[in-house]
Design an enzyme around this catalytic site. Structure first.
Site, PDB file in Angstrom:
ATOM      1  N   ASP A  72      38.451  42.761  31.742  1.00 13.56           N
ATOM      2  CA  ASP A  72      39.478  42.304  30.666  1.00 13.56           C
ATOM      3  C   ASP A  72      39.692  43.634  29.626  1.00 13.56           C
ATOM      4  OD1 ASP A  72      37.309  42.018  29.395  1.00 13.56           O
ATOM      5  OD2 ASP A  72      37.153  39.877  29.728  1.00 13.56           O
ATOM      6  N   ASP A 141      31.937  28.290  26.412  1.00  9.28           N
ATOM      7  CA  ASP A 141      32.822  27.272  27.068  1.00  9.28           C
ATOM      8  C   ASP A 141      32.960  27.434  28.375  1.00  9.28           C
ATOM      9  OD1 ASP A 141      34.388  29.250  26.976  1.00  9.28           O
ATOM     10  OD2 ASP A 141      36.192  28.326  25.929  1.00  9.28           O
ATOM     11  N   HIS A 143      33.784  30.121  30.185  1.00 10.02           N
ATOM     12  CA  HIS A 143      34.984  30.852  30.706  1.00 10.02           C
ATOM     13  C   HIS A 143      34.281  32.245  30.959  1.00 10.02           C
ATOM     14  CE1 HIS A 143      34.983  32.839  26.410  1.00 10.02           C
ATOM     15  NE2 HIS A 143      35.255  33.837  27.227  1.00 10.02           N
ATOM     16  N   GLU A 148      40.074  31.151  30.454  1.00  8.38           N
ATOM     17  CA  GLU A 148      39.815  30.068  29.466  1.00  8.38           C
ATOM     18  C   GLU A 148      39.751  28.800  30.091  1.00  8.38           C
ATOM     19  OE1 GLU A 148      38.458  31.132  26.890  1.00  8.38           O
ATOM     20  OE2 GLU A 148      40.051  32.501  25.469  1.00  8.38           O
TER      21      GLU A 148
END
Length: 276
Positions: A72, A141, A143, A148
């Site tokens: 990314d 979380d 991801h 996400e």
């Protein structure tokens, strides 16, 4: 699926680096046969990168015939900004090894046409013959890359709006100022990573323990995108003791009982000097 549990962060980083080294060396890359490696950023892989640099400097590993594809990049952050993932990769890894800059592929978050940039990235992966090993990290979380919670589990490389939890977590890299943290990024999709022939996910620290639990002990759920890799035929989760705090005792015992098998994957450490 394998779960490799090491005592601490340093040992987890070393195991991961040895595994990457052995994969590359046993592949026997050359001018007409490049090894394709997917790479992450963040704090978790830093120890792994340091060990890979060490193996390179000792003559055990070369990246001359390796093509890398990063997960990314922030949108709108100048490439030379100290917190861009271009800067991260060059400062923490690429400039210390013998990789050809033309073979180090990182998404351009300042491209005029962001979707075209994402499509071109997918095409470059195809032209390279796919990813041999995709290394990833996760957020608290669950991801992976910037996929996400709520992301499609068959998603491809695309523009993604960052969740507030991710923005808050990344604020530490921007002097704690939320206004400086990019709110959008280009990211490979879950499907992009799933297409790799092998996936290794690094998970360390107690703050990632619930995410590891969701990744391996509960069902596949797009709210915890890392859970998708339960379906991959060759996934290795590499973690430290702290990351196992939410796992059932019998789960930890089961996978620790397999460590003699897992350690055969990295011991001995293969060397390009011996292969050549």
């Amino acid at each position: 699926m394998r779960l490799v549990i090491l005592d601490n962060y340093d040992l987890a980083s070393e195991w991961a680096a040895k595994y990457i080294c052995n994969c590359i060396v046993k592949f026997k890359p050359g001018q007409d046969r490049y090894f394709s490696l997917g790479l992450p950023t963040g704090s978790t892989p830093l120890g792994c990168y340091k060990k890979l640099i060490e193996y390179h400097k000792s003559g055990n590993l070369s990246f001359k015939y390796v093509k890398t594809f990063n997960m990314d990049e922030y949108v709108g952050l100048p490439r030379n900004h100290p917190e861009s993932y271009h800067s991260y990769m060059w400062n923490n890894f690429f400039k210390h090894v013998d990789i050809d800059p033309n073979n180090a592929h990182i998404l351009d978050g300042n491209a005029e046409d962001l979707q075209a940039e994402c499509d071109a990235f997918e095409e470059k992966i195809k032209e390279a013959g796919g990813i041999d090993l995709f290394v990833g990290g996760i957020g608290p979380d669950g991801h992976i890359a910037f996929n996400e919670p709520g992301s499609s589990l068959v998603s491809r490389t695309r523009l993604k709006t960052l969740a507030m939890d991710t923005i808050l977590a990344n604020a530490k890299y921007f002097d704690g100022d939320l206004s400086k943290v990019p709110t959008m990024a280009l990211t490979v999709g879950v499907g992009t990573v799933m297409d790799a022939r092998e996936v290794m996910i690094l998970i360390t620290g107690a703050h990632k323990a619930f995410a590891l639990y969701k990744a391996i002990e509960e069902g596949i759920n797009h709210m915890w995108t890392v859970s998708a890799f339960q379906q991959h035929p060759r996934t290795i989760f590499v973690c430290d003791e702290d990351a196992t705090l939410e796992l059932r005792v019998k789960t930890v015992k089961y996978f620790k009982g397999l460590m003699h098998v897992h350690n055969k994957l990295v011991d001995p450490l293969y060397s390009m000097r011996e292969e050549n």
